[in-house]
Design a protein around this motif. Structure first.
Motif, PDB file in Angstrom:
ATOM      1  N   GLN A  34       0.826  -1.204   0.000  1.00  0.00           N
ATOM      2  CA  GLN A  34       0.000   0.000   0.000  1.00  0.00           C
ATOM      3  C   GLN A  34       0.866   1.262   0.000  1.00  0.00           C
ATOM      4  O   GLN A  34       0.551   2.245  -0.680  1.00  0.00           O
ATOM      5  CB  GLN A  34      -0.940   0.001   1.208  1.00  0.00           C
ATOM      6  N   ALA A  35       1.955   1.249   0.755  1.00  0.00           N
ATOM      7  CA  ALA A  35       2.853   2.409   0.793  1.00  0.00           C
ATOM      8  C   ALA A  35       3.499   2.629  -0.575  1.00  0.00           C
ATOM      9  O   ALA A  35       3.608   3.771  -1.044  1.00  0.00           O
ATOM     10  CB  ALA A  35       3.923   2.205   1.865  1.00  0.00           C
ATOM     11  N   LEU A  36       3.934   1.547  -1.203  1.00  0.00           N
ATOM     12  CA  LEU A  36       4.545   1.663  -2.529  1.00  0.00           C
ATOM     13  C   LEU A  36       3.539   2.148  -3.560  1.00  0.00           C
ATOM     14  O   LEU A  36       3.861   2.972  -4.425  1.00  0.00           O
ATOM     15  CB  LEU A  36       5.143   0.312  -2.958  1.00  0.00           C
ATOM     16  N   LEU A  37       2.324   1.659  -3.467  1.00  0.00           N
ATOM     17  CA  LEU A  37       1.283   2.088  -4.404  1.00  0.00           C
ATOM     18  C   LEU A  37       0.977   3.567  -4.212  1.00  0.00           C
ATOM     19  O   LEU A  37       0.839   4.309  -5.195  1.00  0.00           O
ATOM     20  CB  LEU A  37       0.015   1.253  -4.192  1.00  0.00           C
ATOM     21  N   SER A  38       0.916   4.007  -2.980  1.00  0.00           N
ATOM     22  CA  SER A  38       0.664   5.415  -2.699  1.00  0.00           C
ATOM     23  C   SER A  38       1.799   6.280  -3.249  1.00  0.00           C
ATOM     24  O   SER A  38       1.556   7.322  -3.867  1.00  0.00           O
ATOM     25  CB  SER A  38       0.524   5.619  -1.191  1.00  0.00           C
ATOM     26  N   GLU A  39       3.035   5.835  -3.026  1.00  0.00           N
ATOM     27  CA  GLU A  39       4.194   6.572  -3.534  1.00  0.00           C
ATOM     28  C   GLU A  39       4.172   6.632  -5.061  1.00  0.00           C
ATOM     29  O   GLU A  39       4.426   7.686  -5.662  1.00  0.00           O
ATOM     30  CB  GLU A  39       5.481   5.900  -3.067  1.00  0.00           C
ATOM     31  N   LEU A  40       3.833   5.538  -5.687  1.00  0.00           N
ATOM     32  CA  LEU A  40       3.759   5.499  -7.147  1.00  0.00           C
ATOM     33  C   LEU A  40       2.686   6.444  -7.671  1.00  0.00           C
ATOM     34  O   LEU A  40       2.909   7.207  -8.616  1.00  0.00           O
ATOM     35  CB  LEU A  40       3.482   4.070  -7.615  1.00  0.00           C
ATOM     36  N   LYS A  41       1.528   6.430  -7.033  1.00  0.00           N
ATOM     37  CA  LYS A  41       0.439   7.323  -7.457  1.00  0.00           C
ATOM     38  C   LYS A  41       0.834   8.784  -7.306  1.00  0.00           C
ATOM     39  O   LYS A  41       0.527   9.610  -8.173  1.00  0.00           O
ATOM     40  CB  LYS A  41      -0.831   7.036  -6.654  1.00  0.00           C
TER      41      LYS A  41
END
Length: 76
Positions: A34-41
């Motif tokens: 979830q943290a990586l997805l948020s950073e990517l977004k």
């Protein structure tokens, strides 16, 4: 018969302990995901100052948030 029950009980206890360990590991992996997805977004939503558009490869450095040697990854 009592010996068989004791063995099954011990196997059950081991499986429950292993299940809990795997559940905790899955929760940690989900949080990291979830943290990586948020950073990517966030990085994809930023306007690119160089004028090259929103290429997925621009300014992405995900290696800093990944842990190549997570603790307790191979412990039973």
């Amino acid at each position: 018969m009592e010996r068989v029950n004791s063995n099954l009980y011990l196997q059950n206890c081991y499986m429950m302990k292993e299940n809990e360990r795997l559940r905790k590991k899955a929760q940690l992996l989900n949080q990291e995901n979830q943290a990586l997805l948020s950073e990517l977004k966030q990085k994809l939503s930023k306007p690119n100052s160089k004028g090259k558009g929103n290429s997925p490869n621009n300014d992405l450095d995900l290696s800093s948030t990944s842990n190549p040697n997570p603790s307790n990854s191979s412990k039973p």
